[in-house]
Design an enzyme around this catalytic site. Structure first.
Site, PDB file in Angstrom:
ATOM      1  N   CYS A 111      39.132  81.462  31.888  1.00  0.00           N
ATOM      2  CA  CYS A 111      40.234  81.688  32.403  1.00  0.00           C
ATOM      3  C   CYS A 111      41.335  80.472  31.515  1.00  0.00           C
ATOM      4  CB  CYS A 111      40.466  80.992  33.409  1.00  0.00           C
ATOM      5  SG  CYS A 111      40.502  81.602  35.124  1.00  0.00           S
TER       6      CYS A 111
ATOM      7  N   GLU B 191      32.839  97.131  22.805  1.00  0.00           N
ATOM      8  CA  GLU B 191      32.892  96.995  22.025  1.00  0.00           C
ATOM      9  C   GLU B 191      33.819  98.912  21.070  1.00  0.00           C
ATOM     10  OE1 GLU B 191      29.850  97.996  17.487  1.00  0.00           O
ATOM     11  OE2 GLU B 191      29.177  96.889  19.814  1.00  0.00           O
TER      12      GLU B 191
END
Length: 349
Positions: free
Chosen positions: A123, A97
Site C-alpha cells: 500500500c 510483463e
C-alpha cells in the site's frame, strides 16, 4: 531524506463508478452469518466502512491510471516531453510483463528518453514512487516525473466471498474480513523541480521523508496465488488484522519519532496529516499512538474503503479540494504497508 527542490504540482484521481455497500456484501454472506449468528451490519460496525467503489467487470487497470494521468496533465499544462520518468506503483497491474507503466506512457505519448518502469511496495507504492521521482529531481537527473497507480478490489473480494462460503469457519472469517474493505480507484501525481512554466498554481514543496521497516512481520498480510489442484491456481488474500494493527502501530511510533526529529518539528507543529485509509479502529489507534488530534486528519474510508496505494494520495487530493489542506500548512503523509514498512513524508502545502 531531505529535499530542497521538489514540488508536487498535481494530485489527480479517478474514482471507480460502481458503488458497493457493506450491506450488499453481507447479503452475499448470509449463510455464514446465519451459521455463526452474526447480526447484519457488523461489517460496517467493525470497520466504519459503509460503502466502497469498484470498477466495472472487464475494466483494464491501466485505463484508470491513464484517465488520472490525462487529468494531471490537463491541470498543470505540462509538456509531456518534460516528463523524465513515468512510474506505475499499484499492487494490481495489467500483467507480469511488461511494466504496466509502458501502456500508460504510450497513451500519454512520452519521449523516448523517458524512464518507464513499475515499483511494487504494497500500500506504500505511490509514496515509494514519489520518493523515487523526488530523488531523480533532487539529483538533477530530470525536471519532472509522474507517479501513477490504479487499484481494483472486485475480483479479490468476489473470490474471498466464495472462499468464505466454501470454508465457513470463524478463523477464515477473521482472516478474510480485511479483504472486504477493499475499494478501487486511480491516481496520478506530477512532481517537478519548480522551474517549468505550468498553468496551475499548485506547488506543494516536499521537504523530506522517513522510512522504517519490520520485515519479520511479512506474513501478516498476504495476497497472491495458491495451488488448489494440478496446474490450477486461485487468488487468495488473508490478513492477521489484530497482529498487523498491533505491530503496525508500534512501527509507526518509531517512524514518527524519527520523522519529527529529522524535520526538527514538534508534534504540535504538524498542522495536518493524511493517512493511508484502512478503517475506524486503525485510524483511532494510530492517531492516539502518535498523539495526533483526530481533527488534524482527513478520513475517506467511510465511503471509499481501503483503495491500497491509491487511498492516501486520493485522500490528499480530496482534502485539498475541500479546503482542509491550506497553503502554508505543514503536512505529513503517514503510510503503513504490509511487509511491514512505514513511510512518512513532510510537505509544505
Amino acid at each position: 531524506m531531505k529535499y530542497s527542490r521538489v514540488f508536487i504540482n498535481s494530485l489527480a484521481y479517478e474514482l471507480a463508478p460502481v458503488v458497493v455497500s457493506s450491506s450488499e456484501l453481507e447479503s452475499r454472506l448470509a449463510p455464514l452469518y446465519q451459521k455463526f449468528r452474526i447480526p447484519m451490519g457488523q461489517l460496517a460496525a467493525l470497520t466504519g466502512i459503509t460503502e466502497r467503489r469498484w470498477w466495472p467487470k472487464g475494466h483494464q487497470l491501466s485505463d484508470g491510471a491513464i484517465n488520472a494521468a490525462h487529468k494531471a496533465i490537463a491541470e498543470t499544462g505540462i509538456d509531456v516531453a518534460e516528463l523524465g520518468a513515468v512510474v506505475y506503483t499499484g499492487v494490481c497491474r495489467d500483467q507480469h510483463e511488461p511494466a504496466t507503466a509502458c501502456r500508460i506512457a504510450a497513451a500519454l505519448g512520452v519521449s523516448k528518453d523517458t524512464a518507464i518502469y513499475d515499483i511494487s511496495n504494497a500500500c506504500l507504492g505511490v509514496l515509494s514512487g514519489i520518493l523515487d521521482i523526488a530523488n531523480r529531481i533532487e539529483l538533477g537527473q530530470i525536471k519532472a516525473g509522474m507517479v501513477v497507480s490504479c487499484e481494483s478490489a472486485r475480483d479479490i473480494v468476489d473470490v474471498t466471498i466464495d472462499n468464505m462460503l466454501a470454508d465457513p469457519t470463524m478463523q477464515n472469517f477473521a482472516q478474510s474480513l480485511a479483504t472486504l474493505t477493499g475499494g478501487s480507484g486511480a491516481v496520478a501525481v506530477i512532481l517537478t523541480d519548480g522551474s517549468l512554466p505550468l498553468t496551475n498554481v499548485r506547488k506543494h514543496q516536499l521537504l523530506g521523508a522517513s522510512h522504517l521497516s519490520a520485515p519479520q512481520h511479512h506474513q501478516l498480510c498476504q495476497w497472491g496465488l495458491q495451488e488448489v489442484g494440478h496446474n490450477i491456481y486461485r487468488e487468495f488474500m488473508r490478513t492477521d488484522a489484530v497482529t498487523l494493527l498491533k505491530e503496525g502501530v508500534e512501527l509507526a511510533k518509531h517512524t514518527w519519532e524519527h520523522f519529527l526529529a529529522q524535520r526538527n518539528w514538534l508534534v504540535e507543529q504538524v498542522d495536518k496529516v493524511i493517512c493511508h485509509q484502512v478503517g475506524a479502529s486503525n485510524r483511532k489507534q494510530v492517531l492516539s499512538a502518535l498523539n495526533i488530534p483526530p481533527e488534524k486528519e482527513f478520513p475517506t474510508y467511510q465511503l471509499l474503503g481501503n483503495m491500497g496505494t491509491v487511498s492516501l494520495p486520493v485522500t490528499a487530493a480530496m482534502a485539498h479540494d475541500q479546503g482542509f489542506l491550506r497553503p502554508g500548512d505543514q503536512v505529513s503523509f503517514l503510510g503503513i504497508g504490509s511487509g511491514l514498512n512505514c513511510m512518512m513524508l513532510g510537505i509544505k502545502w
